[in-house]
Design an enzyme around this catalytic site. Sequence first.
Site, PDB file in Angstrom:
ATOM      1  N   HIS A 103     -17.320  -6.566 -20.745  1.00  0.00           N
ATOM      2  CA  HIS A 103     -18.534  -6.465 -19.696  1.00  0.00           C
ATOM      3  C   HIS A 103     -18.804  -5.263 -19.329  1.00  0.00           C
ATOM      4  O   HIS A 103     -18.048  -4.567 -18.773  1.00  0.00           O
ATOM      5  CB  HIS A 103     -18.326  -7.584 -18.609  1.00  0.00           C
ATOM      6  CG  HIS A 103     -18.300  -8.952 -18.822  1.00  0.00           C
ATOM      7  ND1 HIS A 103     -19.354  -9.388 -18.953  1.00  0.00           N
ATOM      8  CD2 HIS A 103     -17.326  -9.800 -19.067  1.00  0.00           C
ATOM      9  CE1 HIS A 103     -19.061 -10.772 -18.943  1.00  0.00           C
ATOM     10  NE2 HIS A 103     -17.848 -11.080 -19.335  1.00  0.00           N
ATOM     11  N   ASP A 122     -26.057  -9.826 -21.385  1.00  0.00           N
ATOM     12  CA  ASP A 122     -25.485 -11.225 -20.845  1.00  0.00           C
ATOM     13  C   ASP A 122     -26.559 -12.081 -20.367  1.00  0.00           C
ATOM     14  O   ASP A 122     -27.589 -11.809 -19.897  1.00  0.00           O
ATOM     15  CB  ASP A 122     -24.669 -10.721 -19.739  1.00  0.00           C
ATOM     16  CG  ASP A 122     -23.924 -12.255 -19.295  1.00  0.00           C
ATOM     17  OD1 ASP A 122     -24.225 -13.100 -18.663  1.00  0.00           O
ATOM     18  OD2 ASP A 122     -22.577 -11.901 -19.345  1.00  0.00           O
ATOM     19  N   HIS A 129     -14.145  -9.705 -25.262  1.00  0.00           N
ATOM     20  CA  HIS A 129     -15.461  -9.093 -24.963  1.00  0.00           C
ATOM     21  C   HIS A 129     -15.345  -8.042 -23.607  1.00  0.00           C
ATOM     22  O   HIS A 129     -14.546  -8.501 -22.901  1.00  0.00           O
ATOM     23  CB  HIS A 129     -16.689 -10.057 -24.549  1.00  0.00           C
ATOM     24  CG  HIS A 129     -16.314 -11.279 -23.690  1.00  0.00           C
ATOM     25  ND1 HIS A 129     -15.453 -12.390 -23.993  1.00  0.00           N
ATOM     26  CD2 HIS A 129     -16.778 -11.218 -22.529  1.00  0.00           C
ATOM     27  CE1 HIS A 129     -15.423 -12.934 -22.868  1.00  0.00           C
ATOM     28  NE2 HIS A 129     -16.084 -12.532 -21.983  1.00  0.00           N
ATOM     29  N   ASN A 155     -11.913  -9.603 -19.371  1.00  0.00           N
ATOM     30  CA  ASN A 155     -11.279 -10.664 -18.515  1.00  0.00           C
ATOM     31  C   ASN A 155     -10.179 -11.253 -19.686  1.00  0.00           C
ATOM     32  O   ASN A 155     -10.720 -11.628 -20.667  1.00  0.00           O
ATOM     33  CB  ASN A 155     -12.056 -11.908 -18.147  1.00  0.00           C
ATOM     34  CG  ASN A 155     -12.937 -11.395 -17.053  1.00  0.00           C
ATOM     35  OD1 ASN A 155     -12.503 -10.594 -16.212  1.00  0.00           O
ATOM     36  ND2 ASN A 155     -14.154 -11.838 -17.021  1.00  0.00           N
ATOM     37  N   GLN A 165     -10.906 -15.483 -18.268  1.00  0.00           N
ATOM     38  CA  GLN A 165     -11.601 -15.564 -19.425  1.00  0.00           C
ATOM     39  C   GLN A 165     -12.416 -17.028 -19.765  1.00  0.00           C
ATOM     40  O   GLN A 165     -11.589 -17.706 -19.657  1.00  0.00           O
ATOM     41  CB  GLN A 165     -11.023 -15.155 -20.352  1.00  0.00           C
ATOM     42  CG  GLN A 165     -11.660 -14.903 -21.916  1.00  0.00           C
ATOM     43  CD  GLN A 165     -10.751 -14.309 -22.957  1.00  0.00           C
ATOM     44  OE1 GLN A 165      -9.539 -14.132 -22.755  1.00  0.00           O
ATOM     45  NE2 GLN A 165     -11.123 -14.256 -24.148  1.00  0.00           N
TER      46      GLN A 165
END
Length: 117
Positions: free
Chosen positions: A101, A30, A99, A86, A93
């Site tokens: 995390h 990230d 995706h 999310n 989101q």
Amino acid sequence: MEDCIFCKIVAGKIPSRKLYEDDDMLAFHDIHPVRPVHFMIIPKQHVDSLAHCDDTHARVLGRMMAMAGRLAREAGATDGFRTIVNTGRVGRQDVYHLHIHIIGGPDPLPRMITPEN
């Protein structure tokens, strides 16, 4: 999808610090980590969110989840980690490309959701 930042990362148009890549998925750090270990695992094929998945996505979703532990340990989360997906506006989101995390580090994370006052 043309305007999707994660699709651009998959295509190599935007650089990323890759942790893992194969034909179906990509894992990368990230750019705004919230803990010492913070990366994402995405399917290479664009799908807006978990809410848009169906049985055709089961294989890649399973592989993404199965890779999470190994990649988390390799990144330094040896005593656990948090997995967050999310989904949609209510789920906060920000990027509309599915995706996961993966967040961790040496110290315990705070609780995610607390009762409203």
